[in-house]
Scaffold this motif. Structure first.
Motif, PDB file in Angstrom:
ATOM      1  N   ASN A 292      44.546 118.796  72.090  1.00 19.01           N
ATOM      2  CA  ASN A 292      43.858 119.612  73.401  1.00 19.01           C
ATOM      3  C   ASN A 292      43.546 119.108  74.303  1.00 19.01           C
ATOM      4  O   ASN A 292      43.113 118.769  74.555  1.00 19.01           O
ATOM      5  N   LEU A 293      43.985 119.362  75.294  1.00 18.02           N
ATOM      6  CA  LEU A 293      43.735 118.715  76.756  1.00 18.02           C
ATOM      7  C   LEU A 293      43.489 119.536  77.951  1.00 18.02           C
ATOM      8  O   LEU A 293      43.967 120.488  78.174  1.00 18.02           O
ATOM      9  N   LYS A 294      42.261 119.628  78.458  1.00 19.90           N
ATOM     10  CA  LYS A 294      41.658 120.447  79.497  1.00 19.90           C
ATOM     11  C   LYS A 294      41.645 119.430  80.128  1.00 19.90           C
ATOM     12  O   LYS A 294      40.015 118.478  80.094  1.00 19.90           O
ATOM     13  N   PHE A 295      41.493 119.371  81.810  1.00 15.96           N
ATOM     14  CA  PHE A 295      41.013 119.278  83.010  1.00 15.96           C
ATOM     15  C   PHE A 295      39.916 120.707  84.149  1.00 15.96           C
ATOM     16  O   PHE A 295      40.409 121.023  83.796  1.00 15.96           O
TER      17      PHE A 295
ATOM     18  N   THR B   9      35.857 115.833  84.798  1.00 12.46           N
ATOM     19  CA  THR B   9      36.418 115.081  83.141  1.00 12.46           C
ATOM     20  C   THR B   9      37.557 115.786  82.854  1.00 12.46           C
ATOM     21  O   THR B   9      37.488 116.817  83.209  1.00 12.46           O
ATOM     22  N   LEU B  10      37.353 114.888  82.284  1.00  9.92           N
ATOM     23  CA  LEU B  10      39.033 115.403  81.455  1.00  9.92           C
ATOM     24  C   LEU B  10      38.491 115.714  79.765  1.00  9.92           C
ATOM     25  O   LEU B  10      38.016 115.098  79.146  1.00  9.92           O
TER      26      LEU B  10
ATOM     27  N   PHE C 228      37.277 114.965  66.955  1.00  6.25           N
ATOM     28  CA  PHE C 228      36.096 115.302  67.459  1.00  6.25           C
ATOM     29  C   PHE C 228      36.715 115.828  69.467  1.00  6.25           C
ATOM     30  O   PHE C 228      37.761 115.635  68.792  1.00  6.25           O
ATOM     31  N   LEU C 229      35.697 116.105  69.686  1.00  4.91           N
ATOM     32  CA  LEU C 229      35.887 116.725  71.212  1.00  4.91           C
ATOM     33  C   LEU C 229      35.093 115.216  71.856  1.00  4.91           C
ATOM     34  O   LEU C 229      33.771 115.524  71.569  1.00  4.91           O
ATOM     35  N   TRP C 230      36.199 115.143  72.837  1.00  6.42           N
ATOM     36  CA  TRP C 230      35.684 114.499  74.071  1.00  6.42           C
ATOM     37  C   TRP C 230      35.787 114.241  75.470  1.00  6.42           C
ATOM     38  O   TRP C 230      35.953 115.796  76.034  1.00  6.42           O
ATOM     39  N   ALA C 231      34.911 114.138  76.220  1.00  7.54           N
ATOM     40  CA  ALA C 231      34.625 113.979  77.826  1.00  7.54           C
ATOM     41  C   ALA C 231      35.218 112.841  77.909  1.00  7.54           C
ATOM     42  O   ALA C 231      34.540 111.532  78.179  1.00  7.54           O
ATOM     43  N   TYR C 232      35.894 112.808  79.267  1.00  9.34           N
ATOM     44  CA  TYR C 232      36.245 111.610  79.241  1.00  9.34           C
ATOM     45  C   TYR C 232      36.665 111.687  81.135  1.00  9.34           C
ATOM     46  O   TYR C 232      36.648 112.584  81.927  1.00  9.34           O
ATOM     47  N   GLU C 233      34.794 111.105  81.549  1.00 12.16           N
ATOM     48  CA  GLU C 233      35.255 111.057  83.260  1.00 12.16           C
ATOM     49  C   GLU C 233      35.433 109.710  83.933  1.00 12.16           C
ATOM     50  O   GLU C 233      35.741 108.492  84.093  1.00 12.16           O
ATOM     51  N   VAL C 234      37.021 110.532  84.889  1.00 13.00           N
ATOM     52  CA  VAL C 234      37.941 109.652  85.019  1.00 13.00           C
ATOM     53  C   VAL C 234      37.465 108.612  86.371  1.00 13.00           C
ATOM     54  O   VAL C 234      38.290 107.829  86.359  1.00 13.00           O
TER      55      VAL C 234
END
Length: 647
Positions: free
Chosen positions: A535-538, A544-545, A558-564
């Protein structure tokens, strides 16, 4: 480089800094423990919020078995104010329910959460259960949170919100026999009472959506909220109409009471749910977006262009452009061509687009309702027929030989989409193309390739890269002014023109390949990097992705947060061992609160040798918490009191 906030982002940051509670709401991966009743105090620094960042958490280990057997949340969001002071919001869960629980139906009665129903909306009973219980799903998946201007549901004391939750499948019956793909997928509307002061949510009503008008739902997976406030569902792993599907007869028996009645061409489409002010829902299926293994579509800001996941082996890059904004009832379908520029690692390419055809949903459904069969559309052989009029194509990890019947090109494009797209020259070489989402400000789409294997390695569909097996998240730049393979203009400014993995979002397999080496816990991939993104949501305001895993190389998903803007990757939560992180939905703001929703599926779904080291310890804990492994949680992530620290 960290960019200055846009006006819309500044507004969101001010909300985050000014409200007493930050409910980054996540449906599922929940411990079942209620959150604190008291709302934390607002930050005491000066000025608006300048920036926000996530603080990640370590992966759980057997030093704390309980943490591996439930959702572990030890992450936080840190807000930096204009005066330099920082305010840390630790994150935790509240839950709505564990599937299988009795929840309010809004009329004084109760209904089974995640319960399965037949074509007449009667509960489907598990004959293997001595108590004849209703089948219920342990696989909540796609979820949307929304608000309606004239909602009217009794029992709401604050703001009325709605969540649409779809349930992908039921793993097993009471006797332990597999039920995968054999039951129609339920979908429900939750009415939620939002506390205006704290943002906390309370379940008021659970309403099962009547799907009889669309012949029931088949394996509903990822979902998204449309720009016009409807829930866009999915039906993945479309049943093979040419050679049959062994699950379809069981599905038909449970849905209709007749194993021969279900028509495979009624499944593999895009369902759309419209929530009504009374907390019920109305559903339609769109037959013109291609019949593929639909997974989490994303509508672009033009409200016409739709990018789609295709969760299959020998999958394709598919795009649909609707004739009119906010209306998916008619449009043009395209398949991408991958022009490889790098074979290293996950690879990279430029993209071009092949027009497959134009259709309305009504005309394709009329073909299906009229009784069209695969043999009416094309000739298909699993072996070389020795006839030059047939074309060899890649299909589902092997090869087929196909020939379209005269005048049946439209039917082939929209009902036999995988076969026709390969025949038309599309690059049908991807594997497990899962979530799709958009960063509108930068005009970038992100796609999750959950596993890089099979057709992505052998070149059968025009893609030939190295890996890693545990997948990667790719970025696609979106542009206007594009033309299709015949030189005709493509009527969209949101067309993907290239595709390459984001370096920070590439998995790292131990030993460099599938199942070559494990760490002390059992992981086949590095636990501090993502594995098998799904799953992906921006979130535009947070830049944050959010990425949820469906991992069979991590012991816990896991669930991750990627700060673009900073490239920072933070682990936000860990699901119970054996579970999959699903249902991700990031909402910018609802009445001043922001929510990130994420379900989990099938806790304790053990795989060997991945879970061999942890299963003896964790299995009894998970069975005790999640209805003997038959339940999964739906809830939301909330915050505990903010701690003040000097800048």
């Amino acid at each position: 480089m960290h960019n200055s906030p846009t006006p819309s982002r500044r507004r969101m940051l001010q909300l985050l800094g000014g409200v007493p509670l930050l409910p980054l709401a996540a449906a599922g991966c929940a411990s079942g423990r209620p959150g604190p009743d008291a709302a934390p105090a607002a930050p005491q620094g000066r000025g608006p919020v300048r920036s926000v960042r996530f603080e990640g958490m370590a992966a759980p280990t057997l030093a704390d078995p309980a943490a591996m057997a439930t959702t572990r949340v030890a992450s936080a969001l840190v807000a930096t104010l204009a005066d330099g002071s920082q305010h840390r919001h630790a994150l935790q869960y509240d839950t709505f329910f564990i599937t299988g629980a009795l929840v309010p139906d809004g009329a004084g009665g109760q209904v089974v959460a995640g319960g399965c129903f037949d074509i007449h909306n009667r509960p489907i009973v598990d004959a293997s259960d001595p108590g004849r219980r209703q089948f219920f799903s342990d696989a909540p998946d796609g979820m949307s949170l929304l608000q309606l201007p004239r909602a009217n549901v009794p029992g709401v004391r604050g703001h009325t919100l709605f969540a649409v939750v779809q349930f992908e499948y039921t793993t097993r019956d009471a006797a332990g026999a597999s039920m995968y793909g054999q039951l129609p997928s339920p979908i429900a509307v939750l009415t939620l009472d939002q506390d205006p002061a704290t943002g906390r949510l309370r379940l008021v009503k659970y309403a099962n959506v009547d799907t009889s008008a669309v012949h029931g739902l088949w394996t509903t997976c990822g979902a998204s909220l449309s720009p016009w406030n409807t829930h866009l569902a999915s039906e993945e792993y479309e049943p093979d109409a040419a050679f049959g599907d062994e699950s379809l007869a069981a599905f038909s028996r449970h849905l209709y009471g007749d194993p021969a009645r279900a028509n495979p061409y009624h499944y593999g489409h895009l369902p759309e749910v419209t929530v009504l002010p009374d907390g019920t829902g109305r559903i339609a299926k769109h037959y013109c977006l291609g019949r593929i293994s639909h997974e989490l579509v994303q509508v672009m800001p033009d409200e016409r262009t739709v990018l789609m996941g295709d969760d299959a082996t020998n999958a394709g890059a598919f795009m649909f452009i609707a004739d009119r904004p906010r209306d998916l009832c008619a449009g043009t379908l395209y398949v991408g061509r991958w022009h490889q520029t790098s074979a290293s690692g996950p690879g990279a390419a430029t993209l071009s687009w092949i027009r497959l055809g134009h259709a309305s949903s009504a005309e394709i459904r009329a073909l299906v309702d009229g009784g069209i069969r695969a043999a009416d559309i094309m000739d298909v052989s699993k072996a070389d027929p020795g006839d030059a009029s047939f074309t060899k194509i890649p299909f589902a990890g092997g090869f087929h030989w196909v020939r379209v019947k005269p005048g049946m090109e439209k039917a082939a494009a929209f009902l036999e989409t995988h076969r026709f797209a390969a025949l038309a020259g599309g690059s049908l070489g991807f594997t497990k193309w899962e979530g799709t989402t958009v960063n509108a400000r930068d005009k970038v789409a992100y796609v999750a390739m959950s596993r890089i294997e099979a057709s992505m390695l052998d070149g059968s569909g025009g893609v030939k890269v190295e890996g890693p097996y545990s997948g990667a998240v790719y970025a696609q730049n979106l542009r206007g002014g594009q033309r299709d393979h015949r030189g005709a203009p493509i009527a969209s400014d949101w067309v993907p023109v290239d595709m390459a993995a984001v370096p920070a979002l590439v998995a790292e397999d131990f030993g460099g390949g599938k199942l070559r080496r494990q760490d002390a816990l059992g992981n086949f991939a590095h636990p501090d990097k993502l594995s098998m993104p799904d799953n992906l949501k921006f979130n535009e305001a947070l830049r944050t992705l959010f990425i949820g895993e469906d991992s069979s190389t991590h012991v816990n998903s896991f669930l991750w947060a990627y700060e673009v803007d900073t490239g920072r990757l933070s682990r936000l939560l860990s699901c119970p061992a054996g579970a999959e992180s699903t249902g991700l939905h990031a909402v910018d703001a609802v009445n001043g609160f922001t929510y990130v929703m994420s379900n989990f599926q099938h806790p304790g779904d053990w795989e060997s040798p991945l879970h061999d080291k942890v299963r003896p310890v964790l299995d009894p804990l998970i069975r005790a918490r999640y209805r003997d492994r038959n339940g999964a949680a739906v809830g939301y992530l909330t915050a505990v009191p903010a701690a003040h620290a000097p800048g």
